[in-house]
Design an enzyme around this catalytic site. Structure first.
Site, PDB file in Angstrom:
ATOM      1  N   ASP A 129      -9.238  11.806   7.826  1.00 59.50           N
ATOM      2  CA  ASP A 129      -8.956  11.387   6.458  1.00 59.50           C
ATOM      3  C   ASP A 129      -9.643  10.048   6.185  1.00 59.50           C
ATOM      4  O   ASP A 129      -9.003   9.080   5.796  1.00 59.50           O
ATOM      5  CB  ASP A 129      -7.438  11.304   6.235  1.00 59.50           C
ATOM      6  CG  ASP A 129      -7.090  11.239   4.744  1.00 59.50           C
ATOM      7  OD1 ASP A 129      -7.990  11.493   3.907  1.00 59.50           O
ATOM      8  OD2 ASP A 129      -5.940  10.919   4.415  1.00 59.50           O
TER       9      ASP A 129
ATOM     10  N   LYS B 180       4.675   0.193   8.099  1.00 61.61           N
ATOM     11  CA  LYS B 180       4.513   1.447   7.375  1.00 61.61           C
ATOM     12  C   LYS B 180       5.749   2.295   7.577  1.00 61.61           C
ATOM     13  O   LYS B 180       6.115   2.605   8.717  1.00 61.61           O
ATOM     14  CB  LYS B 180       3.288   2.173   7.916  1.00 61.61           C
ATOM     15  CG  LYS B 180       3.052   3.497   7.258  1.00 61.61           C
ATOM     16  CD  LYS B 180       1.651   3.959   7.536  1.00 61.61           C
ATOM     17  CE  LYS B 180       1.205   4.933   6.470  1.00 61.61           C
ATOM     18  NZ  LYS B 180      -0.222   5.066   6.399  1.00 61.61           N
TER      19      LYS B 180
ATOM     20  N   GLY C 239       0.833  -1.193   0.000  1.00 60.84           N
ATOM     21  CA  GLY C 239       0.000   0.000   0.000  1.00 60.84           C
ATOM     22  C   GLY C 239       0.867   1.242   0.000  1.00 60.84           C
ATOM     23  O   GLY C 239       2.058   1.178   0.295  1.00 60.84           O
ATOM     24  N   ARG C 240       0.244   2.337  -0.362  1.00 64.69           N
ATOM     25  CA  ARG C 240       1.011   3.569  -0.474  1.00 64.69           C
ATOM     26  C   ARG C 240       0.070   4.725  -0.192  1.00 64.69           C
ATOM     27  O   ARG C 240      -1.059   4.734  -0.675  1.00 64.69           O
ATOM     28  CB  ARG C 240       1.534   3.651  -1.912  1.00 64.69           C
ATOM     29  CG  ARG C 240       2.572   4.694  -2.177  1.00 64.69           C
ATOM     30  CD  ARG C 240       2.997   4.595  -3.630  1.00 64.69           C
ATOM     31  NE  ARG C 240       4.100   3.663  -3.827  1.00 64.69           N
ATOM     32  CZ  ARG C 240       5.382   4.046  -3.876  1.00 64.69           C
ATOM     33  NH1 ARG C 240       5.703   5.306  -3.750  1.00 64.69           N
ATOM     34  NH2 ARG C 240       6.325   3.154  -4.062  1.00 64.69           N
ATOM     35  N   GLY C 241       0.477   5.632   0.628  1.00 60.90           N
ATOM     36  CA  GLY C 241      -0.380   6.783   0.917  1.00 60.90           C
ATOM     37  C   GLY C 241       0.450   8.014   1.121  1.00 60.90           C
ATOM     38  O   GLY C 241       1.672   7.991   0.930  1.00 60.90           O
TER      39      GLY C 241
ATOM     40  N   GLY D 259       3.162   7.489   3.741  1.00 64.59           N
ATOM     41  CA  GLY D 259       4.288   6.614   3.477  1.00 64.59           C
ATOM     42  C   GLY D 259       3.873   5.322   2.804  1.00 64.59           C
ATOM     43  O   GLY D 259       2.733   5.153   2.390  1.00 64.59           O
TER      44      GLY D 259
END
Ligand SMILES: *[C@@H]1O[C@H](CO)[C@@H](O)[C@H](O)[C@H]1NC(C)=O
Ligand SMILES: *[C@@H]1O[C@H](CO)[C@@H](O)[C@H](O)[C@H]1NC(C)=O
Ligand SMILES: *[C@@H]1O[C@H](CO)[C@@H](O)[C@H](O)[C@H]1NC(C)=O
Ligand SMILES: *[C@@H]1O[C@H](CO)[C@@H](O)[C@H](O)[C@H]1NC(C)=O
Ligand SMILES: *[C@@H]1O[C@H](CO)[C@@H](O)[C@H](O)[C@H]1NC(C)=O
Ligand SMILES: *[C@@H]1O[C@H](CO)[C@@H](O)[C@H](O)[C@H]1NC(C)=O
Ligand SMILES: *[C@@H]1O[C@H](CO)[C@@H](O)[C@H](O)[C@H]1NC(C)=O
Ligand SMILES: CC(=O)N[C@H]1CO[C@H](CO)[C@@H](O)[C@@H]1O
Length: 800
Positions: free
Chosen positions: A635, A543, A522-524, A527
């Site tokens: 968020d 993470k 995953g990527r956000g 990070g």
């Protein structure tokens, strides 16, 4: 120009009033525009009978609090017993500090002109401050209405007739003469049960009622949500959770009484006969003071002796970290090469010793040798508890990776084995002290005679014998208790995950576990997330925070916030790593990834979607209301809702959210806009205060997306049939769809996610859309709270 005499008149008047006040000394009422000054010790507000006074109370050298105290019999200065204080945390100066009732109707405490505390009220017409004979300081509007009262914001003391509600708590003072707030708290938990909590700097845990008992065993009734308790004039305390007791002086009316959460963490009721200056304890919550958490720090043991009181000592092999300050705990006086080389290690047996929480790899009904081996193999195991029914040489095994809330009490029948280097020697004294109790005392001896709580103590004894059942409640896990009230054993199971606590990992460890950060999952914005395998075979998500500019202290503060939050619909954080500039967080791994990845999946049939709606709402409601701290997510989006192997949702990434003080929400210091376009509530853009309603908004955008399959990031234009090029966004599109006289099935049908292929529950769909439209109101006050949302959804959970 006004003649000089008219200018002087007010001055004379005020001098006159001043002198009047000096001579009459105490006031029955403080009217508007009047004030009490710290410089005049006679500036007091006194209740009609003289039982209570309010004024400036010395709390240290040249430091004062504005307080209410018992003033019958007359007392002076620090010898008085305060029952309420406006400014516990911020004492004011001994000069130029005043308490004034402004013309606006606000009561303010100022220190050299600067506001230190205020009642936050306003009353353009009349207002006056009075002190009742109950000890309630209150501001009235002159016509019987109460604008503000001290009874609504107790400090560490509850007076007879003062209601203790779901909105109030008692917080203990720092020490006998330091009234600033400390770590102990009395409150109604989310489950409507009155509890005492140790809310320490790095760990919190409930210690009363003893957490190893279920509400049923304790006779606590969790279904009465009125959350109210009161101590009456006769000395009987009754709480809406059916908890009640009578003080030992019950029935005598000519008594002064108070219930105080003392600085030592015990809750006591004190009484004194009218005219007496000495308070006597007439009831206390815990008869075993070592069961109060946070008494002695890390790696140390609390012992209690009725003649000498409570004392702390290090476990053998450890020395005080800060000599003289037991709360700092003890540190090992040895080093292991890695803590699991068998020929370096031996275990020293300590009798009658137990530690609370941080169990790891618990096993039931096992042998001593196996238990020993488990602790030996686990490098960071510091020792193990071996206790239980013990039939046929089998007992329960609780290896510990931290030694917290230790106690050394003759009433505890278990044994503790501490891990030390083989060549480490101890003085006889160090060991004998722990084992001086030669035989387990009889039941009578174990239950201190002061205890008024016979049933409870018996159960405690019973529990000790039947297994030293010792439950791990780490990091606010008691919230979890809601789930498994009746069943201690299954509660035990659900703690296993959290039992390991909140672990520190080295960077190398995580590098190895992620195989050099090779499997990105995953990527956000914050990070990249990698899949990792820990040495104990747990699969986790790591993470790596990008541009982690926060300092280590901030990071730890943030991480511990996340680590302390624990709910089945919130992602669990297992640990962290902070080395140099590197910041990593270790989370539980979620098999099915994020909701975003599954939105179009046929696996997400209607029931799962509804469950996700309910679960996510529960998680957010917990963040908003049920935790002691008020956490906003800020968020909420499909990428941040993760799905476990059963497609149960867990909200992730509330690392961005800021821990907010309930009182400070209005002037919150959110300086940056947080959130993701499309999901963000309008208040982010306008200059309105940010409240939990921002999450309510985002949550529903996500839900609308989940049921319609339309992303709020794009316009719906492409979906409009015909060549109509009008752009229309998700919310107005849904609104348009259901507008009109009838919300017919066919209209709903047009909105439903194509992947559902018509397989959905019409009633639930209607509820979702209906609630959704309330929740995406521009006006945040029109939106329901997250807990109301949970209620609405649960009402239709079983509709078919
Ligand atoms: C009370 O304790 C707090 C926290 O330790 C400290 O900051 C404060 O100075 C103390 N107050 C007095 C009057 O000693
Ligand atoms: C003050 O005391 C009187 C009688 O003692 C009572 O009726 C009244 O409700 C009290 N007011 C407040 C605000 O406590
Ligand atoms: C709680 O107390 C009330 C009255 O005192 C009683 O009727 C009720 O049965 C009690 N509830 C439980 C669960 O014990
Ligand atoms: C809840 O508690 C209040 C206050 O103790 C009591 O008056 C009320 O009857 C209780 N309700 C139920 C349903 O037990
Ligand atoms: C407990 O003590 C160890 C040292 O033995 C220390 O590293 C750790 O941070 C302490 N934990 C807490 C919660 O104080
Ligand atoms: C513990 O294990 C023994 C032998 O494996 C078994 O006989 C006994 O019933 C077990 N006891 C419990 C309480 O599970
Ligand atoms: C005990 O052994 C360790 C390593 O095995 C060594 O570093 C230490 O000096 C020894 N201590 C004593 C007192 O012999
Ligand atoms: C001996 C034992 O129970 N080991 C277990 C410790 O916990 C990990 C996962 O938490 C298990 O994989 C081990 O089998």
């Amino acid at each position: 120009m006004a003649p000089p005499s008219s200018l002087l008149l007010p001055l004379f008047l005020s001098l006159f009033l001043q002198s009047c006040r000096l001579s009459t000394s105490a006031l029955p009422i403080l009217p508007k525009r009047a004030s009490l000054s710290v410089e005049n010790p006679d500036d007091l507000l006194v209740s009609p009978s003289g039982a209570f006074s309010a004024g400036f109370f010395p709390v240290g050298h040249n430091a004062y609090g504005f307080a209410v105290w018992f003033s019958h019999p007359p007392c002076s200065g620090a010898a008085c017993t305060p029952v309420w204080m406006a400014n516990r945390q911020a004492p004011v100066n001994g000069r130029r500090s005043t308490l004034s009732l402004l013309n606006s109707g606000s009561l303010v405490l100022t220190d050299a002109g600067a506001e230190v505390w205020s009642s936050g009220t306003s009353s353009p017409s009349a207002a006056e401050l009075r002190l009742n004979d109950t000890g309630n300081l209150f501001l009235t509007d002159g016509s019987g209405g109460v604008l503000w009262q001290s009874f609504d914001s107790p400090t560490d003391t509850l007076l007879p007739q003062q209601p203790f509600t779901g909105k109030t708590f008692l917080i203990s003072a720092r020490s006998r003469y330091n009234y600033s707030t400390e770590f102990y708290k009395l409150y109604f938990d989310p489950n409507n049960v009155l509890r005492l909590l140790f809310d320490g700097p790095s760990i919190s845990s409930v210690y009363w009622p003893y957490p190893w008992f279920s509400n049923d065993q304790l006779g606590r009734f969790p279904y009465n949500s009125s959350r109210i308790a009161v101590l009456d004039l006769l000395g009987r305390f009754q709480s809406s959770d059916n908890y009640s007791f009578s003080t030992s002086d019950y029935g005598v009316t000519a008594m002064q009484r108070r219930m105080t959460l003392d600085f030592d963490g015990n809750l006591r009721v004190y009484g004194r006969e009218l005219g007496s200056t000495v308070w006597a304890v007439t009831w206390e919550a815990l008869s075993i003071p070592c069961f109060i958490h946070g008494v002695c720090g890390n790696n140390s043991l609390c012992s209690y002796d009725p003649t000498q009181g409570r004392s702390c000592s290090c476990v053998p092999g450890y020395v005080p970290k800060v000599p003289g300050d037991w709360s700092a705990g003890c540190v090992p006086d040895f080093t292991f090469s890695d803590g699991c080389v068998a020929d370096e290690i031996r275990f020293v047996k300590l009798q009658y010793v137990d530690f609370y929480a941080y169990d790891y790899n618990i096993s039931f009904n096992t042998t001593l040798a196996k238990c020993r081996q488990t602790c030996l193999n686990l490098c960071n195991c510091r020792g193990f508890q071996y206790s239980g029914s013990g039939s046929g040489g089998m007992s329960d095994c609780y290896p510990k990776i931290e030694l917290l809330n230790g106690h050394n009490l003759p009433s505890f029948p278990g044994e503790f084995f501490i891990k030390v280097p083989k060549n480490k020697t101890f003085t006889v004294d160090q060991l004998v002290k722990r084992t001086q109790y030669t035989c387990p005392p009889t039941q009578e001896e174990k239950v201190p005679h002061r205890s008024k709580d016979g049933g409870l103590s018996f159960m405690l004894w019973f529990a000790c014998v039947v297994g030293g059942i010792e439950i791990v409640v780490v990091f606010l896990v008691w919230c979890f208790l809601i789930r498994n009230q009746q069943d201690v054993t299954s509660a035990h199971q659900s703690y296993l995950n959290t039992a390991a606590g909140f672990k520190w990992f080295s960077y190398d460890e995580l590098k190895k576990a992620t195989r050099n950060f090779s499997k990105e999952i995953g990527r956000g914005a914050a990070g990249i997330v990698y899949k990792a395998l820990l040495p104990d075979d747990r699969v986790v998500a790591v993470k790596v925070l990008s541009n982690a500019t926060t300092g280590e202290a901030d990071f730890l503060a943030e991480a511990s916030t996340i680590g302390r939050v624990n709910h089945m619909n919130l992602i669990g954080m297992l640990g962290y790593c902070a080395e140099g500039k590197r910041r990593l967080l270790v989370y539980e791994f979620m098999e099915h990834g994020s909701l975003a990845q599954n939105l179009a999946s046929p696996e997400l049939h209607w029931k799962r979607r509804y469950d996700i709606a309910v679960g996510t709402a529960k998680g957010l409601a917990y963040l908003h209301d049920e935790c002691l701290e008020w956490v906003l997510h800020c968020d909420v989006k499909p990428q941040n809702i993760l799905l476990d192997s059963d497609y149960q949702p867990k909200v992730a990434d509330f690392g961005l959210s800021k821990l907010m003080d309930r009182g400070k929400v209005r002037n919150s210091d959110f300086s940056r806009i947080r959130g993701t376009r499309g999901y963000m509530a309008p208040e982010w853009i306008s200059n309105l205060p940010i409240t939990s309603k921002v999450d309510v908004y985002s949550y529903w955008i996500v839900m609308l997306e989940m049921v319609t399959g339309i992303s709020p990031m794009t316009s719906v234009q492409s979906l409009q049939s015909g060549g109509d090029a009008k752009q229309i966004w998700l919310v107005p599109w849904v609104r348009n769809k259901i507008k009109g006289p009838r919300r017919t099935g066919s209209r709903l049908k047009e909105m439903v996610h194509p992947e559902l292929r018509g397989n959905y529950n019409m009633k639930q769909m209607e509820v979702l859309i209906e609630v959704a439209l309330k929740c995406v109101e521009e006006d945040r006050n029109a939106r329901p709270t997250m807990s109301q949302v949970v209620e609405m959804l649960l009402r239709h959970e079983n509709d078919s």
